[in-house]
Scaffold this motif. Structure first.
Motif, short mmCIF file in Angstrom:
data_model
loop_
_atom_site.label_atom_id
_atom_site.label_comp_id
_atom_site.label_asym_id
_atom_site.label_seq_id
_atom_site.Cartn_x
_atom_site.Cartn_y
_atom_site.Cartn_z
N PRO A 1 56.33 81.91 30.07
CA PRO A 1 55.79 82.05 28.71
C PRO A 1 55.82 80.71 27.98
O PRO A 1 56.71 79.88 28.20
N LYS A 2 54.82 80.51 27.13
CA LYS A 2 54.74 79.26 26.36
C LYS A 2 55.84 79.23 25.32
O LYS A 2 56.06 80.22 24.62
N LEU A 3 56.52 78.12 25.22
CA LEU A 3 57.60 77.98 24.25
C LEU A 3 57.07 77.54 22.88
O LEU A 3 57.67 77.84 21.86
N VAL A 4 55.97 76.80 22.90
CA VAL A 4 55.39 76.31 21.66
C VAL A 4 53.92 76.73 21.62
O VAL A 4 53.24 76.67 22.63
N PRO A 5 53.46 77.18 20.46
CA PRO A 5 52.04 77.55 20.39
C PRO A 5 51.18 76.30 20.53
O PRO A 5 51.58 75.19 20.19
N GLY A 6 50.00 76.49 21.04
CA GLY A 6 49.09 75.36 21.25
C GLY A 6 47.81 75.87 21.87
O GLY A 6 47.40 77.01 21.66
N ARG A 7 47.22 75.04 22.66
CA ARG A 7 45.99 75.43 23.34
C ARG A 7 46.27 76.59 24.29
O ARG A 7 47.34 76.66 24.90
N PRO A 8 45.29 77.47 24.46
CA PRO A 8 45.49 78.54 25.44
C PRO A 8 45.51 77.97 26.86
O PRO A 8 44.90 76.94 27.13
N ARG A 9 46.24 78.62 27.71
CA ARG A 9 46.36 78.20 29.11
C ARG A 9 45.01 78.33 29.81
O ARG A 9 44.30 79.32 29.66
N VAL A 10 44.66 77.30 30.60
CA VAL A 10 43.44 77.35 31.40
C VAL A 10 43.65 78.40 32.47
O VAL A 10 44.68 78.41 33.16
N PRO A 11 42.70 79.33 32.65
CA PRO A 11 42.87 80.35 33.69
C PRO A 11 43.04 79.72 35.07
O PRO A 11 42.46 78.67 35.38
N ASP A 12 43.85 80.37 35.89
CA ASP A 12 44.17 79.83 37.22
C ASP A 12 42.92 79.60 38.07
O ASP A 12 42.83 78.61 38.79
N ARG A 13 41.96 80.49 37.99
CA ARG A 13 40.76 80.35 38.81
C ARG A 13 39.98 79.10 38.42
O ARG A 13 39.48 78.37 39.28
N GLY B 1 36.53 63.41 45.47
CA GLY B 1 37.34 62.21 45.60
C GLY B 1 37.49 61.43 44.29
O GLY B 1 38.02 60.31 44.31
N ILE B 2 37.06 61.99 43.17
CA ILE B 2 37.23 61.28 41.90
C ILE B 2 38.70 61.29 41.50
O ILE B 2 39.48 62.09 42.01
N GLN B 3 39.06 60.45 40.58
CA GLN B 3 40.42 60.42 40.08
C GLN B 3 40.62 61.61 39.14
O GLN B 3 39.68 62.07 38.48
N TRP B 4 41.85 62.08 39.06
CA TRP B 4 42.16 63.26 38.25
C TRP B 4 41.72 63.08 36.81
O TRP B 4 41.16 63.99 36.21
N GLU B 5 41.96 61.89 36.25
CA GLU B 5 41.64 61.71 34.83
C GLU B 5 40.15 61.67 34.54
O GLU B 5 39.73 61.76 33.40
N TYR B 6 39.33 61.56 35.58
CA TYR B 6 37.88 61.54 35.39
C TYR B 6 37.22 62.89 35.65
O TYR B 6 36.00 62.98 35.73
N LEU B 7 38.00 63.95 35.77
CA LEU B 7 37.43 65.29 35.94
C LEU B 7 36.60 65.62 34.70
O LEU B 7 37.13 65.63 33.59
N PRO B 8 35.30 65.87 34.86
CA PRO B 8 34.45 66.11 33.68
C PRO B 8 34.86 67.38 32.92
O PRO B 8 34.93 68.45 33.49
N GLN B 9 35.11 67.23 31.63
CA GLN B 9 35.48 68.36 30.78
C GLN B 9 34.34 69.37 30.67
O GLN B 9 34.58 70.56 30.49
N GLU B 10 33.11 68.90 30.82
CA GLU B 10 31.94 69.78 30.69
C GLU B 10 31.90 70.87 31.76
O GLU B 10 31.22 71.88 31.60
N LEU B 11 32.60 70.66 32.86
CA LEU B 11 32.59 71.65 33.93
C LEU B 11 33.45 72.87 33.60
O LEU B 11 33.35 73.90 34.26
N GLY B 12 34.34 72.75 32.61
CA GLY B 12 35.14 73.88 32.18
C GLY B 12 36.36 74.16 33.04
O GLY B 12 36.90 75.26 33.01
N PHE B 13 36.82 73.16 33.78
CA PHE B 13 37.98 73.35 34.66
C PHE B 13 39.29 72.96 33.98
O PHE B 13 40.34 73.06 34.59
N GLY B 14 39.22 72.50 32.76
CA GLY B 14 40.41 71.97 32.10
C GLY B 14 40.50 70.48 32.37
O GLY B 14 39.64 69.90 33.04
N SER B 15 41.54 69.87 31.86
CA SER B 15 41.69 68.43 32.07
C SER B 15 42.17 68.15 33.50
O SER B 15 42.72 69.03 34.16
N GLY B 16 41.98 66.92 33.92
CA GLY B 16 42.45 66.53 35.24
C GLY B 16 43.96 66.65 35.35
O GLY B 16 44.49 67.06 36.38
N MET B 17 44.67 66.34 34.26
CA MET B 17 46.13 66.43 34.28
C MET B 17 46.57 67.88 34.40
O MET B 17 47.53 68.18 35.11
#
Length: 150
Positions: free
Chosen positions: A28-40, A53-69
């Motif tokens: 469970p989240k201890l602090v309120p904030g952004r909702p958790r990105v669904p596992d799928r 093969g891109i770097q994690w930090e360059y994962l495009p946000q537009e794809l809707g997968f959440g951040s690379g981190m």
């Protein structure tokens, strides 16, 4: 496991039904904030990074997968929870049941298979000469030294 798509990072419903039960329940989240990105979605982001093969930090946000981190942390957590080992066992069992394993193309490499016993311990090589060898870079005589002026 279904037809291969042009976007192999998209997880099919059939594959997701095998993976989802293996995933650990999130704490469970201890602090309120952004909702958790669904596992799928996080899994699709992980597969996208691994496939392209891109770097994690360059994962495009537009794809809707959440951040690379986020995807990287989820990958690490699932790895620590043993998800990938259990998924491997599940997929092998399904392929075995469907008679779709072709062992004629299997390869065993010693870098991936743990040795049952250790080999003999190496001992340092001993010198074959009786005394010290002459130095090829130093001479005690003035004549042989290039650093002295005439």
């Amino acid at each position: 496991m279904g037809k291969r798509e042009s976007r192999p990072w998209i997880v099919s419903d059939e594959l997701w039904s095998l993976i989802e039960p293996l995933l650990p329940v999130p704490a469970p989240k201890l602090v309120p904030g952004r909702p958790r990105v669904p596992d799928r979605q996080a899994l699709c982001g992980i597969l996208f990074v691994l496939h392209t093969g891109i770097q994690w930090e360059y994962l495009p946000q537009e794809l809707g997968f959440g951040s690379g981190m986020t995807c990287w942390r989820r990958l690490a957590a699932w790895n620590e929870a043993g998800v990938w080992d259990r998924l491997h066992v599940v997929l092998l069992a399904r392929l075995r049941a469907a008679k779709q394993l072709d062992w004629s193309r299997a390869v065993i490499d010693s870098s991936h298979v743990r040795a049952a016993r250790r080999g003999p311990k190496a001992v340092p090589a001993r010198s074959t000469a009786r005394g010290r060898a002459a130095s090829t870079t130093f001479s005690s005589t003035a004549r042989a030294s290039r650093s002295r002026c005439p």
